[in-house]
Structure formats: C-alpha cells, structure tokens
Design an enzyme around this catalytic site. Structure first.
Site, PDB file in Angstrom:
ATOM      1  N   HIS A   1       0.870  -1.181   0.000  1.00  0.00           N
ATOM      2  CA  HIS A   1       0.000   0.000   0.000  1.00  0.00           C
ATOM      3  C   HIS A   1       0.908   1.234   0.000  1.00  0.00           C
ATOM      4  O   HIS A   1       2.022   1.183   0.540  1.00  0.00           O
ATOM      5  CB  HIS A   1      -0.842  -0.049   1.278  1.00  0.00           C
ATOM      6  CG  HIS A   1      -1.913   0.983   1.387  1.00  0.00           C
ATOM      7  ND1 HIS A   1      -1.668   2.273   1.788  1.00  0.00           N
ATOM      8  CD2 HIS A   1      -3.244   0.910   1.167  1.00  0.00           C
ATOM      9  CE1 HIS A   1      -2.808   2.936   1.812  1.00  0.00           C
ATOM     10  NE2 HIS A   1      -3.784   2.150   1.437  1.00  0.00           N
TER      11      HIS A   1
ATOM     12  N   ASP B   1       2.945  -4.800   7.959  1.00  0.00           N
ATOM     13  CA  ASP B   1       1.747  -3.972   7.858  1.00  0.00           C
ATOM     14  C   ASP B   1       0.527  -4.884   8.021  1.00  0.00           C
ATOM     15  O   ASP B   1       0.181  -5.643   7.119  1.00  0.00           O
ATOM     16  CB  ASP B   1       1.755  -3.281   6.480  1.00  0.00           C
ATOM     17  CG  ASP B   1       0.444  -2.552   6.181  1.00  0.00           C
ATOM     18  OD1 ASP B   1      -0.514  -2.671   6.970  1.00  0.00           O
ATOM     19  OD2 ASP B   1       0.389  -1.865   5.139  1.00  0.00           O
TER      20      ASP B   1
ATOM     21  N   GLN C   1      -4.756  -5.168   7.026  1.00  0.00           N
ATOM     22  CA  GLN C   1      -5.822  -6.057   6.546  1.00  0.00           C
ATOM     23  C   GLN C   1      -5.851  -7.390   7.285  1.00  0.00           C
ATOM     24  O   GLN C   1      -6.691  -8.239   6.977  1.00  0.00           O
ATOM     25  CB  GLN C   1      -5.666  -6.314   5.031  1.00  0.00           C
ATOM     26  CG  GLN C   1      -5.772  -5.087   4.161  1.00  0.00           C
ATOM     27  CD  GLN C   1      -7.155  -4.438   4.184  1.00  0.00           C
ATOM     28  OE1 GLN C   1      -8.143  -5.045   4.596  1.00  0.00           O
ATOM     29  NE2 GLN C   1      -7.234  -3.199   3.748  1.00  0.00           N
TER      30      GLN C   1
ATOM     31  N   LYS D   1     -10.423  -0.414  10.766  1.00  0.00           N
ATOM     32  CA  LYS D   1     -10.645  -1.594   9.915  1.00  0.00           C
ATOM     33  C   LYS D   1     -11.019  -2.821  10.739  1.00  0.00           C
ATOM     34  O   LYS D   1     -11.289  -3.880  10.195  1.00  0.00           O
ATOM     35  CB  LYS D   1      -9.390  -1.898   9.091  1.00  0.00           C
ATOM     36  CG  LYS D   1      -9.075  -0.823   8.031  1.00  0.00           C
ATOM     37  CD  LYS D   1      -7.977  -1.304   7.126  1.00  0.00           C
ATOM     38  CE  LYS D   1      -7.279  -0.206   6.373  1.00  0.00           C
ATOM     39  NZ  LYS D   1      -8.040   0.327   5.248  1.00  0.00           N
TER      40      LYS D   1
ATOM     41  N   CYS E   1      -4.632   2.444  -3.664  1.00  0.00           N
ATOM     42  CA  CYS E   1      -3.351   2.910  -3.099  1.00  0.00           C
ATOM     43  C   CYS E   1      -2.238   1.897  -3.339  1.00  0.00           C
ATOM     44  O   CYS E   1      -1.340   1.733  -2.496  1.00  0.00           O
ATOM     45  CB  CYS E   1      -3.474   3.235  -1.609  1.00  0.00           C
ATOM     46  SG  CYS E   1      -4.574   4.587  -1.276  1.00  0.00           S
TER      47      CYS E   1
HETATM   48  N1  7TS Z   1      -1.865  -0.787   4.585  1.00  0.00           N
HETATM   49  C1  7TS Z   1      -2.810  -1.535   3.993  1.00  0.00           C
HETATM   50  C2  7TS Z   1      -2.499  -2.930   3.570  1.00  0.00           C
HETATM   51  C3  7TS Z   1      -4.082  -0.996   3.795  1.00  0.00           C
HETATM   52  O1  7TS Z   1      -5.016  -1.740   3.217  1.00  0.00           O
HETATM   53  C4  7TS Z   1      -4.353   0.327   4.205  1.00  0.00           C
HETATM   54  C5  7TS Z   1      -5.662   0.990   3.921  1.00  0.00           C
HETATM   55  C6  7TS Z   1      -3.338   1.044   4.847  1.00  0.00           C
HETATM   56  C7  7TS Z   1      -2.103   0.456   4.998  1.00  0.00           C
HETATM   57  C8  7TS Z   1      -3.537   2.428   5.368  1.00  0.00           C
HETATM   58  O2  7TS Z   1      -4.372   2.391   6.477  1.00  0.00           O
HETATM   59  P1  7TS Z   1      -4.870   3.759   7.170  1.00  0.00           P
HETATM   60  O3  7TS Z   1      -5.887   3.305   8.151  1.00  0.00           O
HETATM   61  O4  7TS Z   1      -3.681   4.375   7.803  1.00  0.00           O
HETATM   62  O5  7TS Z   1      -5.434   4.584   6.075  1.00  0.00           O
HETATM   63  N2  7TS Z   1      -6.374   0.433   2.851  1.00  0.00           N
HETATM   64  C9  7TS Z   1      -7.452   0.945   2.243  1.00  0.00           C
HETATM   65  C10 7TS Z   1      -8.128   0.301   1.215  1.00  0.00           C
HETATM   66  O6  7TS Z   1      -7.836  -0.813   0.774  1.00  0.00           O
HETATM   67  N3  7TS Z   1      -9.148   1.078   0.795  1.00  0.00           N
HETATM   68  O7  7TS Z   1      -9.149   2.207   1.526  1.00  0.00           O
HETATM   69  C11 7TS Z   1      -8.100   2.133   2.429  1.00  0.00           C
END
Ligand code: 7TS
Length: 410
Positions: A125, A203, A206, A229, A367
């Site tokens: 990501h 990371d 997910q 999430k 992303c």
């Molecule tokens: N890493 C992964 C694997 C992610 O899926 C996401 C967000 C992030 C990092 C960033 O997370 P945040 O909470 O700091 O924003 N993924 C997604 C997505 O798949 N659609 O919207 C956000």
C-alpha cells in the site's frame, strides 16, 4: 466455544447495515477500506463522553484517573490482542499510516545511511512505500522491491536470496494485500531477514481484525494496524515494536507528556510508549478500540477468518464463470476480498452501477498504483468481506455484476 457463531445475530449488532441505499437493501462490501462499528463500540464511546471525559495522565481528580485507567487498559488489551510481551511496547497512533511514518522517521533517521537498502514488496500500500521513499531521499538509502509474479498476486520468493544483500537494513511488507487478497508468508520472511540481522516491519492493516495475530510467532520487530478496519473508531491505530528497539530511538514529535525534564536548551525524554505520544492523545479512540477488540475476540478471529475465506472463495468461483472477466490475486488461500475487471468496462463504472443497486464496492488503484501499473491496469473493482456479510449478499453482488455485464452488452 467451538460451535459456529450465529452470524445473522451478530449482524444485528451493526445498526448501519439495516438500511436501504437507492431503494435497495445495503450490501456493504467495502470492508477493506473501513469496517462498520457494532453497538458495543458506539456505546463505549458514548459512555466515555457521558461519564468519564477528562485529560489523561495529568489530573489528580477522579475523572482524570478514570480516563487514564480506561486509556491504559486499552493499551494492555491491544498488547493481548497481538500477543505483544508488554503493554509498554504498544504505541497509540492515528492508524497504520502514522505507525509506518513513525518508524520510518525515527528508526530510519537513526539507522539508515547512504547505500543502505529498504526492501519492500511490489504489492505494498502507498502507506508502506511513500514514507520509505521519503526517508530514503533524506538519508541516501535506496528502496528495492521483492517482485510480484503477476495477476495471481504472489510474491516471487525465488528472488529473495539475491535481494537480501548485506546492504538491506529493513524489510517492510504487507501481511495481507488490500488489492490482491494475498496472504504473505510473513513468519518465514521475517525469519530469513532476522538471520541476516535485518529489522522487519509487518503492515497488519488487513490482517489484525481478520485472523489471529501473534507478533512473537511472526517474529517481526514492528507491527502496525488501524482501529477503523477492525470495528473500532477512525483516528486510532496501534504500533507495536520491540521494547529494546523503541527505547533506543529518538522521539517522533516533541511536546507535552513525552518528556522527563525540560530546560530552555534541551529536554530529556521518557521511555516507550510515552516517548512517542506527545500531546493530548485521542482518548476515546483507544476506548472504542478496546470494545472492538473484546467484541472480535468474543467471536474468535479464527472463525472470522474461516467465514471471510468462505465468502471470498464463493464470490471468486461465481465471478470466474463470467466470460472475459479478469480476476486478480491468488486462486487459493485468499483473504476475504476479490479484485476484478470486466472486459472493456472501467472499474469506476462497475462501482457506480453497483452502488445504484445498493452494493458498496471500491474501484480504483487501492493505493497500490505501482502494482496496478505493473499489471498493466489503471484500477480494479474490489469486493471485500467481513463476518457480518452473508452468502445471500454475495449472491446479490453476483447478480448485480451480471446485470452490469448485460448493460454493457456482454
Ligand atoms: N496498509 C494496507 C495494507 C491498507 O489496506 C491500508 C488501507 C493502509 C495500509 C492504510 O491504512 P490507514 O488506516 O492508515 O489509512 N487500505 C485501504 C483500502 O484498501 N481502501 O481504503 C483504504
């Protein structure tokens, strides 16, 4: 508890799911972007603001003590959630993105020098890519990538040995890919890195809310995830790091709460976690997240994982029957999401038309723009599942995709 949870009863814990969108029952399949929140989480937030709200760590009055106790209880709960050895290793952040930026800027500034390599994978990501690019620019280090084999979204592990050079100082990789649904062998990769003295970051954006996570079993040095999430509020996330590493790092931001003493010229800093938590933190966030972690573990993340995988497997199988469809990610052992493209139809059109039928999908590069470029696409459409989704919802989703194909004359 070995019996299967009553998923339909659990679904009723989520008030938001019971509504119509454009006249059709909402089918929320955008869980990889953010999950919905059960009543237990919403009520924990309301309870905190109605009864206990005060600043933490500084008051000597009853409300401040209560707020502090709830805040620190959430830290201990987060340690348990990922089997971290100590609550002092749990740092509250705004989310996965901030956790990675914190590590890149503190660990990276301390340890990286010209010629060093930060090894990532091609499926990261942006939030596990851009912070490293930025720190590479500042330190003279370089970013390298473990390749993805193709549409199946698997890591090309045959390249690992040649990429794990003595210059590699950090291996940072995603546990579950948000655009492919790949589950990476993080334990094996961290073990390989550790043998070579390479620091590792996983990371878990997910994975943390979808399967049991044990950071000691994974064997990484840092693990990050986002509260929103995993049924928790937005604006709160967790960074776990090994205590000896955390306490050797410079602070992230300066300010109140992170200091031992301050003079006009210089300051001395506390140990982790306060060292990395300058200023008044998000207090309700950890409290809501605590309720979310309790909620998920009362169900059992092993059961959630099985349910996720069943729904995604079913959706994948049904989608495969559509002629001309391009499916991304592994055929087997996929996480709870499917990424796809209909022939000659833009992913945004699929998502917009699905929305008209009450089905919430995501379309775009998710992303992971460099990966999309590598696969020769701009975007994909994605359905991502959670435990409150049902097989009947997958059927609605498939029916809607069928209607969209017809609309485009397929
Ligand atoms: N890493 C992964 C694997 C992610 O899926 C996401 C967000 C992030 C990092 C960033 O997370 P945040 O909470 O700091 O924003 N993924 C997604 C997505 O798949 N659609 O919207 C956000």
């Amino acid at each position: 508890m070995s019996s299967s949870p009553d998923w339909l009863a659990l679904r009723k814990d989520f008030p938001i799911l019971d509504q119509k969108v454009h006249g059709r029952p909402l089918v929320y399949l955008d869980n990889a972007a953010t999950s919905q929140k059960p009543r237990a989480v919403i009520e924990a937030l309301v309870r905190y603001y109605e009864r206990d709200n005060a600043n933490v760590h500084r008051g000597l009055h009853e409300l401040s003590n209560r707020a502090t106790n709830h805040f620190e209880a959430a830290r201990a709960r987060a340690a348990k959630f990922i089997n971290a050895p100590s609550a002092d290793e749990i740092i509250f952040t705004r989310g996965t993105t901030e956790g990675i930026n914190l590590v890149a800027q503190t660990w990276g500034m301390k340890h990286l020098k010209p010629g060093d390599v930060i090894l990532l994978t091609e499926m990261e990501h942006h939030s596990n890519m851009v912070p490293w690019q930025m720190i590479a620019e500042r330190t003279g280090a370089r970013v390298a990538y473990l390749p993805v084999t193709g549409d199946d979204g698997l890591l090309d592990l045959s390249q690992l040995d040649s990429l794990l050079t003595p210059q590699v100082k950090m291996l940072a990789l995603v546990h579950i890919s948000n655009s492919m649904g790949t589950v990476n062998p993080v334990e094996a990769l961290c073990a390989r890195a550790r043998k070579k003295g390479i620091t590792t970051l996983v990371d878990g954006a997910q994975s943390a809310g979808h399967l049991p996570v044990d950071v000691q079993a994974i064997g990484c040095d840092f693990f990050v995830f986002s509260g929103h999430k995993i049924c928790g509020p937005t604006g709160i996330g967790i960074l776990w790091g090994r205590q000896e590493i955390l306490n050797s790092l410079p602070p992230y931001q300066g300010g109140g709460e992170m200091i031992l003493t301050v003079g006009y010229d210089r300051a001395e800093f506390k140990q982790s976690p306060q060292r990395f938590e300058a200023g008044t933190p998000d207090i309700s966030g950890p409290i809501g997240l605590h309720a979310a972690m309790d909620y998920l573990d009362a169900i059992g993340r092993d059961k959630i994982w099985k349910h996720d995988q069943e729904l995604a497997g079913y959706a994948y199988e049904k989608l495969s029957a559509f002629k001309g469809i391009r499916l991304f990610g592994p055929k087997q052992d996929r996480a709870g999401l499917v990424s796809f493209l209909l022939q000659d139809v833009h992913a945004h059109d699929v998502v917009t038309l699905a929305d008209r039928a009450g089905v919430a999908l995501r379309g775009g590069h998710h992303c992971t723009q460099p990966l999309m470029h590598k696969l020769g696409v701009e975007s994909t459409a994605r359905a991502s599942f959670y435990f409150y989704n049902t097989r009947a919802e997958v059927d609605v989703f498939i029916e809607v995709i069928g209607e969209i194909r017809k609309f485009f004359g397929q």
